[in-house]
Design a protein around this motif. Structure first.
Motif, PDB file in Angstrom:
ATOM      1  N   GLN A 113       0.435   1.175   6.003  1.00 64.51           N
ATOM      2  CA  GLN A 113      -0.665   0.407   6.564  1.00 64.51           C
ATOM      3  C   GLN A 113      -1.027  -0.741   5.625  1.00 64.51           C
ATOM      4  O   GLN A 113      -2.033  -0.714   4.930  1.00 64.51           O
ATOM      5  CB  GLN A 113      -1.886   1.298   6.782  1.00 64.51           C
ATOM      6  CG  GLN A 113      -1.644   2.411   7.772  1.00 64.51           C
ATOM      7  CD  GLN A 113      -2.953   3.011   8.243  1.00 64.51           C
ATOM      8  OE1 GLN A 113      -4.007   2.418   8.163  1.00 64.51           O
ATOM      9  NE2 GLN A 113      -2.875   4.217   8.740  1.00 64.51           N
ATOM     10  N   GLN A 114      -0.207  -1.735   5.608  1.00 58.10           N
ATOM     11  CA  GLN A 114      -0.415  -2.872   4.725  1.00 58.10           C
ATOM     12  C   GLN A 114      -1.040  -4.068   5.438  1.00 58.10           C
ATOM     13  O   GLN A 114      -1.112  -5.151   4.878  1.00 58.10           O
ATOM     14  CB  GLN A 114       0.929  -3.283   4.098  1.00 58.10           C
ATOM     15  CG  GLN A 114       1.521  -2.221   3.188  1.00 58.10           C
ATOM     16  CD  GLN A 114       0.654  -1.922   1.983  1.00 58.10           C
ATOM     17  OE1 GLN A 114      -0.093  -2.774   1.521  1.00 58.10           O
ATOM     18  NE2 GLN A 114       0.728  -0.714   1.473  1.00 58.10           N
ATOM     19  N   ALA A 115      -1.427  -3.867   6.693  1.00 59.79           N
ATOM     20  CA  ALA A 115      -2.026  -4.976   7.424  1.00 59.79           C
ATOM     21  C   ALA A 115      -3.324  -5.408   6.744  1.00 59.79           C
ATOM     22  O   ALA A 115      -4.026  -4.596   6.126  1.00 59.79           O
ATOM     23  CB  ALA A 115      -2.312  -4.548   8.864  1.00 59.79           C
ATOM     24  N   ARG A 116      -3.631  -6.688   6.861  1.00 63.55           N
ATOM     25  CA  ARG A 116      -4.823  -7.219   6.222  1.00 63.55           C
ATOM     26  C   ARG A 116      -6.068  -6.663   6.887  1.00 63.55           C
ATOM     27  O   ARG A 116      -6.093  -6.388   8.092  1.00 63.55           O
ATOM     28  CB  ARG A 116      -4.816  -8.746   6.313  1.00 63.55           C
ATOM     29  CG  ARG A 116      -3.658  -9.397   5.576  1.00 63.55           C
ATOM     30  CD  ARG A 116      -3.719 -10.905   5.680  1.00 63.55           C
ATOM     31  NE  ARG A 116      -4.941 -11.428   5.076  1.00 63.55           N
ATOM     32  CZ  ARG A 116      -5.260 -12.730   5.048  1.00 63.55           C
ATOM     33  NH1 ARG A 116      -4.436 -13.611   5.603  1.00 63.55           N
ATOM     34  NH2 ARG A 116      -6.368 -13.123   4.481  1.00 63.55           N
ATOM     35  N   LEU A 117      -7.127  -6.512   6.108  1.00 62.88           N
ATOM     36  CA  LEU A 117      -8.389  -6.024   6.644  1.00 62.88           C
ATOM     37  C   LEU A 117      -9.022  -7.083   7.544  1.00 62.88           C
ATOM     38  O   LEU A 117      -8.912  -8.284   7.285  1.00 62.88           O
ATOM     39  CB  LEU A 117      -9.348  -5.685   5.498  1.00 62.88           C
ATOM     40  CG  LEU A 117      -8.988  -4.495   4.617  1.00 62.88           C
ATOM     41  CD1 LEU A 117      -9.976  -4.377   3.464  1.00 62.88           C
ATOM     42  CD2 LEU A 117      -8.966  -3.200   5.412  1.00 62.88           C
ATOM     43  N   THR A 118      -9.703  -6.618   8.570  1.00 62.20           N
ATOM     44  CA  THR A 118     -10.415  -7.537   9.453  1.00 62.20           C
ATOM     45  C   THR A 118     -11.665  -8.057   8.760  1.00 62.20           C
ATOM     46  O   THR A 118     -12.088  -7.529   7.722  1.00 62.20           O
ATOM     47  CB  THR A 118     -10.825  -6.822  10.746  1.00 62.20           C
ATOM     48  OG1 THR A 118     -11.753  -5.764  10.414  1.00 62.20           O
ATOM     49  CG2 THR A 118      -9.619  -6.225  11.457  1.00 62.20           C
ATOM     50  N   GLN A 119     -12.276  -9.079   9.345  1.00 57.00           N
ATOM     51  CA  GLN A 119     -13.511  -9.625   8.794  1.00 57.00           C
ATOM     52  C   GLN A 119     -14.593  -8.555   8.764  1.00 57.00           C
ATOM     53  O   GLN A 119     -15.362  -8.456   7.803  1.00 57.00           O
ATOM     54  CB  GLN A 119     -13.977 -10.820   9.623  1.00 57.00           C
ATOM     55  CG  GLN A 119     -15.213 -11.538   9.083  1.00 57.00           C
ATOM     56  CD  GLN A 119     -14.968 -12.175   7.725  1.00 57.00           C
ATOM     57  OE1 GLN A 119     -13.846 -12.606   7.439  1.00 57.00           O
ATOM     58  NE2 GLN A 119     -16.001 -12.233   6.895  1.00 57.00           N
ATOM     59  N   LEU A 122     -13.969  -6.247   5.857  1.00 52.98           N
ATOM     60  CA  LEU A 122     -14.294  -6.890   4.584  1.00 52.98           C
ATOM     61  C   LEU A 122     -15.805  -6.934   4.367  1.00 52.98           C
ATOM     62  O   LEU A 122     -16.290  -6.684   3.256  1.00 52.98           O
ATOM     63  CB  LEU A 122     -13.718  -8.308   4.560  1.00 52.98           C
ATOM     64  CG  LEU A 122     -12.190  -8.417   4.447  1.00 52.98           C
ATOM     65  CD1 LEU A 122     -11.747  -9.859   4.639  1.00 52.98           C
ATOM     66  CD2 LEU A 122     -11.709  -7.878   3.102  1.00 52.98           C
ATOM     67  N   ARG A 157      -7.617   3.704   4.079  1.00 50.69           N
ATOM     68  CA  ARG A 157      -6.918   2.790   3.173  1.00 50.69           C
ATOM     69  C   ARG A 157      -7.135   3.156   1.707  1.00 50.69           C
ATOM     70  O   ARG A 157      -6.549   2.545   0.813  1.00 50.69           O
ATOM     71  CB  ARG A 157      -7.401   1.354   3.396  1.00 50.69           C
ATOM     72  CG  ARG A 157      -7.139   0.791   4.786  1.00 50.69           C
ATOM     73  CD  ARG A 157      -5.662   0.514   5.016  1.00 50.69           C
ATOM     74  NE  ARG A 157      -5.446  -0.153   6.292  1.00 50.69           N
ATOM     75  CZ  ARG A 157      -5.443  -1.467   6.467  1.00 50.69           C
ATOM     76  NH1 ARG A 157      -5.650  -2.269   5.449  1.00 50.69           N
ATOM     77  NH2 ARG A 157      -5.239  -1.981   7.669  1.00 50.69           N
ATOM     78  N   ARG A 183      -7.158  -3.403  -6.383  1.00 48.08           N
ATOM     79  CA  ARG A 183      -6.838  -4.481  -5.447  1.00 48.08           C
ATOM     80  C   ARG A 183      -7.559  -5.777  -5.811  1.00 48.08           C
ATOM     81  O   ARG A 183      -7.052  -6.869  -5.566  1.00 48.08           O
ATOM     82  CB  ARG A 183      -7.220  -4.054  -4.028  1.00 48.08           C
ATOM     83  CG  ARG A 183      -6.414  -2.888  -3.488  1.00 48.08           C
ATOM     84  CD  ARG A 183      -4.971  -3.282  -3.228  1.00 48.08           C
ATOM     85  NE  ARG A 183      -4.180  -2.177  -2.738  1.00 48.08           N
ATOM     86  CZ  ARG A 183      -4.094  -1.820  -1.460  1.00 48.08           C
ATOM     87  NH1 ARG A 183      -4.767  -2.484  -0.554  1.00 48.08           N
ATOM     88  NH2 ARG A 183      -3.345  -0.797  -1.111  1.00 48.08           N
TER      89      ARG A 183
END
Length: 214
Positions: A113-119, A122, A157, A183
């Motif tokens: 699960q390396q997809a970027r975090l959503t707004q 965040l 995550r 991170r």
């Protein structure tokens, strides 16, 4: 002429007398399995440990019967070595992945699960970082939206984890993890940028969030 009505009157109660016990027995027989299924359904959707009395109220069953049911489920899961287990923690019950399979879960979370975090994720992570330890309800109040799903994502995550319970409400409190620091390239939370120049005073935020919750 008089025999026919008498025979008919005598015959009418017989089907009712024979049929009455059968539906009652079926209801009683179905109750344990129905209660079990409903109990499992409730345990699968809660994000925090749920007390036996709360389960009893939701199921409409006596607390003693629910206590027996939930302990029976926990024992059954352990005996069958299911991939999940039912634990009694923080005054309630919750389903957890079994510790034996932690390496598999870790590989999935870290490598799959390396997809970027959503707004939204965040923003939620930022609230946790600066207000920790903090409950999901307080995070929701600060953001003005429900954050249950986003919090689950952050936990999966490895960026956020449970960090105790609130002494008054019993709600689970969340904190950031060492992975979060890694991170961001930080060694401690003290290195987080100061938000004072950009946000109201902390007591003002508390008042705003409490106002939303009311």
């Amino acid at each position: 002429m008089t025999d026919l009505p008498l025979d008919g009157a005598a015959d009418q109660p017989e089907p009712a007398a024979v049929a009455d016990p059968e539906p009652a027995e079926l209801v009683l027989d179905d109750l344990p399995s129905g209660a079990r299924g409903a109990l499992e359904a409730l345990l699968m959707v809660v994000d925090e440990p749920i007390a036996e009395i709360t389960l009893a109220q939701a199921l409409g069953l006596p607390p003693a019967e629910v206590a027996e049911l939930v302990r029976g489920l926990a024992a059954e899961y352990d005996e069958q070595q299911r991939g999940f287990e039912l634990r009694e923690v923080a005054g309630g019950w919750r389903v957890f992945s079994r510790a034996d399979y932690a390496p598999v879960i870790e590989r999935f979370v870290v490598g799959g699960q390396q997809a970027r975090l959503t707004q939204a994720a965040l923003e939620t992570l930022a609230v946790v970082a600066y207000r920790q330890p903090v409950s999901r309800a307080r995070v929701s109040n600060v953001r003005g939206v429900n954050v249950d799903g986003v919090m689950r994502t952050l936990v999966s995550r490895g960026l956020v984890e449970e960090g105790g319970t609130d002494g008054e409400s019993g709600a689970i409190l969340y904190v950031t993890t060492s992975t979060f620091l890694e991170r961001l390239g930080l060694t401690s939370l003290d290195e987080l940028p100061a938000l004072a120049p950009y946000l109201p005073e902390i007591d003002v935020l508390d008042e705003l969030s409490e106002g939303v919750s009311r």
